[in-house]
Design an enzyme around this catalytic site. Structure first.
Site, mmCIF file in Angstrom:
data_model
loop_
_atom_site.group_PDB
_atom_site.id
_atom_site.type_symbol
_atom_site.label_atom_id
_atom_site.label_comp_id
_atom_site.label_asym_id
_atom_site.label_seq_id
_atom_site.Cartn_x
_atom_site.Cartn_y
_atom_site.Cartn_z
ATOM 1 C CG HIS A 176 6.810 2.135 -0.649
ATOM 2 N ND1 HIS A 176 8.073 1.711 -1.026
ATOM 3 C CD2 HIS A 176 6.968 3.406 -0.175
ATOM 4 C CE1 HIS A 176 8.935 2.677 -0.796
ATOM 5 N NE2 HIS A 176 8.293 3.714 -0.281
ATOM 6 C CD GLU A 230 7.058 -1.381 -2.542
ATOM 7 O OE1 GLU A 230 7.457 -1.779 -1.424
ATOM 8 O OE2 GLU A 230 7.664 -0.511 -3.200
ATOM 9 C CG HIS A 273 10.345 -2.134 0.695
ATOM 10 N ND1 HIS A 273 9.904 -0.875 0.338
ATOM 11 C CD2 HIS A 273 10.860 -2.002 1.939
ATOM 12 C CE1 HIS A 273 10.146 -0.027 1.321
ATOM 13 N NE2 HIS A 273 10.736 -0.687 2.311
ATOM 14 C CD GLU A 318 12.906 -3.734 -2.757
ATOM 15 O OE1 GLU A 318 11.757 -4.018 -3.150
ATOM 16 O OE2 GLU A 318 13.272 -2.569 -2.505
#
Length: 988
Positions: A788, A791, A885, A970
Site C-alpha cells: 500500500h 503506508e 504495513h 502493522e
C-alpha cells in the site's frame, strides 16, 4: 391480584401506588423484573378495562400511565403489545379530551413517547392527528408548565423520526414554527434554566430534517442562519455545549451536499491497462467502474460525529458475518497452484541453493557495479569540490539563484546514465543547473518518458530570492562555516546517486522535478516529538467556519490556485497567494482553492485508474509570510476516523531550515481535526453505499521564514528512487567476505519499473562441504513491504530491517548465520511513484489479489507468490512470512496472524472447534516481540481469519502455501501509548 380486583378501584389504586414506589426506588432493575413477570400486559389490559368507564377514573388513568411510562422503556415489545391491545388510541384520546388537565396528560404523553419508539405505532398515531396535537401543547416561552412542555417536545421528537410524520410536519409548515419557538426560548432564557426545553426543540428539528423535504424547509426558513447565530451566542457558556453540538449537527446535515469541484472523480492521470483476452477467466474483472455522478444522498441519515472521542475499532471488533466459519476453508491446504515446470523459472532467484552459490547474474539482471558507484561518488565529489567547496556552499548558491535543477540529455545512445551530474552556471538567467554528463535512453512503454527531450527540470529546491537567515552572520565571522555534509544526513543517502536513480524511474505523470527532502535527505528531529492534545471545541469551531461559507458567501474568494486538470491555471504574481506544487515522485495534490485570504481547500488525486482512495498527501508550498496562521483543509479524505483526531500532526520540511543545517521533517500544525464535511461521494466511489460524505483534515500552520519552500506530507515520504538508492548503497558498503548480499529484479511492473528482490545471509565459513551444506540448509525468512503506497512507515521499518541485517551487530551476524532472508522491500513501486494511497496502476488493492493474481495486471504479486510456491515445491517452506504495513487508526506496533481455533472462538460455532488440534506456534513471534520490543502491543494482535481478508498475503500464504507463521505487521502512524516509547501529550 390486580386483574382479580378490577371492581375495587381503591385496592387497584393502592397497589399501583406501591408498584410505582417500588419501581421509583429500585430503578431499571425492578422495572425489568415487572416486565419479565408480564407486568406490561397486565397494565395494558387494566388500561383497556378502565377506559370503558364513562367517564374514566382520572386517578386510575394517571397511575396506570405513570407506571407504564416507568417500565415501558424496559420492554422492547411494548409498542407491539399496546397496538394489539388497542391501547394506542386510549392514551391519545385522553390527551385530546383533557388538554387543560396537565396532571393527566403529562403521564399520557410520557406513554405516547414510549409507544412512538415503534415506527408502526408512530405512523398510526400520526394518522390520528398526534403531530397536530403536539403543536397545540408546545409554544412560546412561558415559565408555566415547563415539565409538560419538555415531555411534549420529547414525544414530538420521537414521533417525527417517522418519515411519514416528518412529511406531515413539513406540509403544515411546522419547521418554521419550531424555529420560531426555539428563538423565543433562546432569547428569554437568559439564565439558561430551561436548557432541556431548548434542546427538546432542537431534537424535533433534527428529527424532521432527516428527510430531504425537511432539510429544504429548514433552508427555506433561514434555519442555517438562525441556528448559526444562536449557537455562536452559546459558545461562551460551557454548559450549553449540548445545544451548540446539536445545532452544529443539524446545520451540517442540512448544509447542501455538493460534489467536489472536479471535472471527474477519476484520477487526473490515466494508464492504459494490458488487454485481457475476452475468453480469459478474468476478462470481466478489470474494467473501471463508470464515473457515477448521481446524487444518492436523498433521505440519507447523517450520524452524529461532534467532538468524537473514541477510536474507530472496526479492526478490533469483528462482525460475526465476516468471520470465516467453514472449517474446510480455514484448514491450510498446501497447493502449488501452478505446474512444477512453470515454477522452475524461479530457480534463478535461489542461486544460494545450487552447488556454486556465487553464480554470476544474468546480463538482464546486472546492476551497476560497486566500483562504478564508488567512482561515480568520487566524480561527484570532485566536481563539487572544483565548483563549490561544500554542500552548504552549494546551498547558498541555490538560495541566491536556483529555481529548478534541470537535467540535460544531449543524446539517446547509451543504455545507462553515466557518472552522473555536474554543476554549471548559465550567465543569462543566473540559473544553476545539474546537467547529465552522459546521454541516456529510457522511454517508458506506457508512453510517458521522464527525460525525453533536451532539457527537463528536476526539482524546486528553493524559490528565487530566498536568502538564508544565517548567511550574514557566517560571512562576518572568522571564515569558518557550519557545513552539513550529506553523510551527516544518513550513511546511505547520496544526493547524486539519488538523481541517478530518479533517471530510471518511470512515472505516469510527466514528473520533471525532484522534491528537495528526497534529494537532500533529512535527519531525525533532535527531540522526542509529543502527541498534540486537541483543545476542547476546536472541531466545532472549524465546522462553524465551514458553515459560514454558506451564510456569508460574499466573504468567500473561491480562487483556483493550483489545478492538475487545468495546467494553464495561474495566479498573477501581484496577488498575495500561496503557491503549490506536487509534480514530483510520490506527490499527491490535485487542486487547491483559496477560500479566504489565508485559508485553502486542497483536493487529493484519486489512485490512478480509480475513483477513490484519498488519504496520502505530499505537496510543496511556497510564497508564505511569517506571523500568519494559514489554514489548510484537505477535503476529500475517505476514512471514517483518523489519528489526526488523537494527537497526530502533519509533517513539514522547511528548505530554509535545511539550508540552516536543520534538514528535518517536523510535526507541525495547530487546531487539527478530522471530520465529515458537506461534499458527497458517489455510490460507486463509496463502494456501493449511498449517502456517504467525504472527510476533512484541517490544520493551521504559522511559518517561521518568509518566502520559504515547505513540503507537507501525511507521513515521512519514502520514494521508490530512495529505495533504489538505499539498496545500491547497501550493496556497495557491505563486506562480501562476510555477508552474502544479492539484489535481483523479480519482475517489471506495469509501468516498466523493476521490483527489487534482496537476499541476505552470512557467507559460509569456508568451501568445505559441511559449511556449504550448512549454508544451503538455513531456513528461509520471507519479508515484504509497501504493498500500500500510502503506508510509508512500512518502508521505514523495512529500511531499518535491511540496515540491521547488514550491520556488524552480533545479533545480526547470528541471524545471518542462522537464516536466509528473502526480501521484497516494495511490492507496489508504481503506486509509490505516482502518489497513490492504496492501489497499483490497475486501480486495485494488490493485497486483495493474492488468491488469483494475474501476471499481466499484478506482476509483483504473481511472482512474489511464485517464489513462495517454488519454495513449497522444493520442500523449503519459509519459517516466517511477514508483510509490513502501516495503520492509520491505531497506535503501537502489532501483528495479525492466522489461527483456526481463535477464528472459531469469535463465532457461535464452538462445538466443531473443540476437537481441532492446532500448533500454537503462530503466537510465538508476536509473544517474543511483546517481551523484547517496547513499541509492540500484544493486546492489539489478532489471529482471526475474516472472509474479507481471505485474499490477502497473510491468509493466502498461510492457507495455500502452508506457512504457519504468516503475519501482517502493522506499524502506527502516530506513536505509542504504552511502554518505553509512550509519547507524552502536550496541550495547545
Amino acid at each position: 391480584f390486580l386483574l382479580q380486583n378490577t371492581k375495587d378501584p381503591q385496592t387497584i389504586l393502592n397497589i399501583l401506588n406501591i408498584l410505582i414506589e417500588i419501581v421509583s426506588v429500585g430503578g431499571g432493575r425492578r422495572a425489568s423484573v415487572l416486565v419479565a413477570k408480564g407486568g406490561t400486559q397486565i397494565l395494558l389490559q387494566l388500561l383497556l378495562t378502565a377506559s370503558k368507564d364513562s367517564p374514566p377514573n382520572e386517578e386510575l388513568m394517571v397511575l396506570l400511565h405513570t407506571l407504564l411510562a416507568k417500565i415501558g422503556p424496559k420492554d422492547k415489545k411494548i409498542g407491539m403489545k399496546a397496538r394489539i391491545n388497542g391501547a394506542l388510541n386510549i392514551s391519545l384520546n385522553l390527551v385530546k379530551q383533557n388538554l387543560q388537565n396537565h396532571r393527566l396528560i403529562l403521564p399520557c404523553l410520557q406513554v405516547l413517547r414510549v409507544y412512538s419508539t415503534n415506527s408502526v405505532n408512530a405512523v398510526s398515531l400520526g394518522k390520528n392527528g398526534v403531530v397536530e396535537l403536539m403543536f397545540k401543547i408546545i409554544g412560546p416561552f412561558s415559565k408555566k408548565n415547563t415539565s409538560l412542555m419538555k415531555v411534549a417536545l420529547d414525544t414530538l421528537a420521537a414521533l417525527l423520526k417517522s418519515k411519514t410524520n416528518a412529511r406531515r410536519a413539513v406540509d403544515r409548515g411546522y419547521v418554521q414554527v419550531l424555529l420560531t419557538i426555539y428563538v423565543d426560548w433562546h432569547r428569554h432564557d437568559s439564565r439558561h434554566r430551561y436548557m432541556l426545553i431548548r434542546k427538546g426543540v432542537l431534537q424535533c428539528i433534527k428529527s424532521v430534517t432527516h428527510i430531504k423535504l425537511g432539510r429544504k424547509a429548514f433552508i427555506d426558513a433561514n434555519g442555517m442562519k438562525i441556528l448559526y447565530n444562536t449557537s455562536q451566542e452559546c459558545l461562551a457558556v460551557r454548559t450549553l455545549d449540548p445545544l451548540v453540538n446539536t445545532s452544529s449537527l443539524i446545520m451540517r446535515k442540512c448544509f447542501p451536499k455538493n460534489r467536489l469541484p472536479l471535472p471527474t472523480i477519476k484520477s487526473a492521470f490515466h494508464f492504459q491497462l494490458p488487454v485481457i483476452p475476452a475468453s480469459g477467466p478474468v476478462a470481466q474483472l478489470y474494467n473501471l467502474p463508470p464515473d457515477d455522478e448521481s446524487d444518492d444522498n436523498d433521505d440519507a441519515e447523517t450520524e452524529a460525529e461532534i467532538e468524537t472521542e473514541n477510536d474507530d475499532d472496526k479492526d478490533q471488533h469483528f462482525k460475526n458475518d465476516d468471520i470465516e466459519t467453514d472449517i474446510n476453508k480455514l484448514k491450510p491446504r498446501q497447493e502449488l497452484g501452478r505446474p512444477i515446470e512453470e515454477l522452475k523459472m524461479y530457480e534463478q532467484f535461489f542461486p544460494e541453493l545450487s552447488e556454486n552459490f556465487q553464480v554470476k547474474r544474468p546480463a538482464f539482471l546486472e546492476l551497476p557495479k560497486k566500483d562504478s558507484i564508488k567512482d561515480s561518488s568520487l566524480h561527484h565529489q570532485n566536481d563539487q569540490r572544483n565548483l563549490l567547496p561544500s554542500c552548504q556552499c552549494l546551498s547558498q548558491e541555490i538560495v541566491k539563484g536556483l529555481d529548478r535543477i534541470s537535467l540535460q540529455n544531449s543524446a539517446k545512445n547509451d543504455q545507462y546514465y553515466g557518472t552522473g551530474c555536474v554543476i554549471k552556471k548559465e550567465n543569462k538567467t543566473s540559473l544553476t543547473t545539474l546537467a547529465c554528463s552522459k546521454p541516456c535512453e529510457h522511454v517508458s512503454p506506457c508512453g510517458s518518458s521522464l527525460f525525453e527531450g533536451s532539457s527537463v527540470q528536476l526539482g524546486k529546491l528553493c524559490c528565487t530570492g530566498v536568502d538564508s537567515e544565517e548567511e550574514d552572520s557566517r560571512s562576518s565571522s572568522s571564515g569558518e562555516q557550519v557545513v552539513l555534509e550529506v553523510s551527516d544526513v544518513s550513511p546511505v543517502h547520496d544526493c547524486d546517486l539519488y538523481i541517478e536513480m530518479v533517471k530510471t524511474t518511470k512515472s505516469i505523470p510527466e514528473y520533471s522535478e525532484v522534491a528537495y527532502p528526497d534529494y537532500f535527505g533529512h535527519i531525525p528531529p533532535p527531540f522526542k516529538e509529543p502527541i498534540l492534545e486537541r483543545p476542547y471545541g476546536v472541531q466545532r469551531t472549524k465546522i462553524s467556519q465551514d458553515i459560514e461559507r454558506l451564510i456569508h458567501q460574499n466573504d468567500i474568494i473561491d480562487r483556483v490556485v493550483y489545478d492538475l486538470d487545468n495546467l494553464s491555471c495561474s495566479v498573477p504574481e501581484e496577488v498575495d497567494v500561496l503557491k503549490f506544487n506536487s509534480k514530483f515522485e510520490s506527490g499527491n495534490l490535485r487542486k487547491v482553492i483559496q477560500i479566504r485570504k489565508n485559508e485553502y481547500d486542497l483536493i487529493l488525486n484519486s489512485d490512478i485508474n480509480s475513483n477513490h482512495y484519498h488519504q496520502w498527501f505530499y505537496f510543496e508550498v511556497s510564497g508564505m509570510k511569517t506571523g500568519i496562521g494559514y489554514r489548510f483543509n484537505i477535503i476529500n479524505c475517505e476514512k471514517s476516523n483518523s489519528q489526526f483526531n488523537y494527537g497526530m500532526q502533519p509533517l513539514m520540511y522547511s528548505v530554509q531550515e535545511a539550508l540552516n543545517s536543520r534538514p528535518c521533517w517536523t510535526r507541525v500544525g495547530t487546531d487539527i481535526c478530522y471530520y465529515k464535511n458537506h461534499f458527497s461521494r458517489s455510490s460507486i466511489a463509496a463502494g456501493g453505499q449511498k449517502g456517504k460524505s467525504y472527510y476533512t483534515i484541517t490544520f493551521t500552520v504559522t511559518f517561521q521564514h518568509k518566502d520559504d519552500v515547505c513540503y507537507f506530507a501525511y507521513h515521512y515520504p519514502y520514494t521508490y528512487s530512495t529505495l533504489k538508492m538505499h539498496l545500491q548503497k547497501l550493496e556497495s558498503m557491505h563486506n562480501p567476505q562476510q555477508i552474502y548480499f544479492r539484489q535481483d529484479v523479480l519482475c517489471e511492473t506495469l509501468a516498466g519499473n523493476s521490483c527489487p528482490l534482496v537476499t541476505i545471509t552470512a557467507m559460509p565459513e569456508s568451501n568445505y562441504y559441511e559449511h556449504i551444506c550448512q549454508f544451503r540448509n538455513r531456513p528461509y525468512i520471507f519479508l515484504s513491504a509497501r504493498v500500500h503506497p500510502g503506508e510509508t512507515n512500512a518502508s521505514w521499518v523495512m529500511k531499518g530491517t535491511l540496515e540491521y541485517l547488514m550491520s556488524n551487530n552480533p545479533s545480526a551476524q547470528c541471524l545471518r548465520e542462522s537464516y536466509i532472508f528473502k526480501i521484497i522491500p516494495m511490492l507496489n513501486p508504481d503506486g509509490v511513484i505516482n502518489g497513490n494511497h492504496r492501489c497499483s496502476l490497475s486501480g486495485e488493492d494488490l493485497n486483495r489479489q493474492w488468491q488469483n493474481p494475474n501476471p499481466d495486471l499484478h506482476p509483483t504479486i504473481y511472482h512474489a507468490k511464485g517464489l513462495l510456491q517454488y519454495l513449497a515445491a522444493i520442500k523449503r517452506l519459509p519459517l516466517v512470512y511477514c508483510d509490513y504495513h502501516g495503520h492509520s487508526r491505531k497506535k503501537n506496533v502489532f501483528m495479525y496472524g492466522c489461527s483456526i481455533k481463535e477464528t472459531m472462538w469469535h463465532t457461535n460455532v464452538n462445538a466443531a472447534s473443540c476437537d481441532l488440534m492446532e500448533d500454537p506456534g503462530y503466537r510465538a513471534l508476536p509473544k517474543i516481540l511483546s517481551q523484547t520490543a517496547p513499541a509492540f502491543c500484544m493486546g492489539s494482535c489478532s489471529f482471526v481469519v475474516e472472509k474479507s481478508k481471505e485474499s490477502t498475503a497473510r491468509v493466502v500464504v498461510w492457507r495455500e502455501i502452508g506457512v504457519q507463521r504468516s503475519y501482517t505487521m502493522e506499524s502506527t502512524l502516530c506513536g505509542c501509548d504504552q511502554g518505553k516509547y509512550k509519547v507524552r501529550k502536550i496541550y495547545q
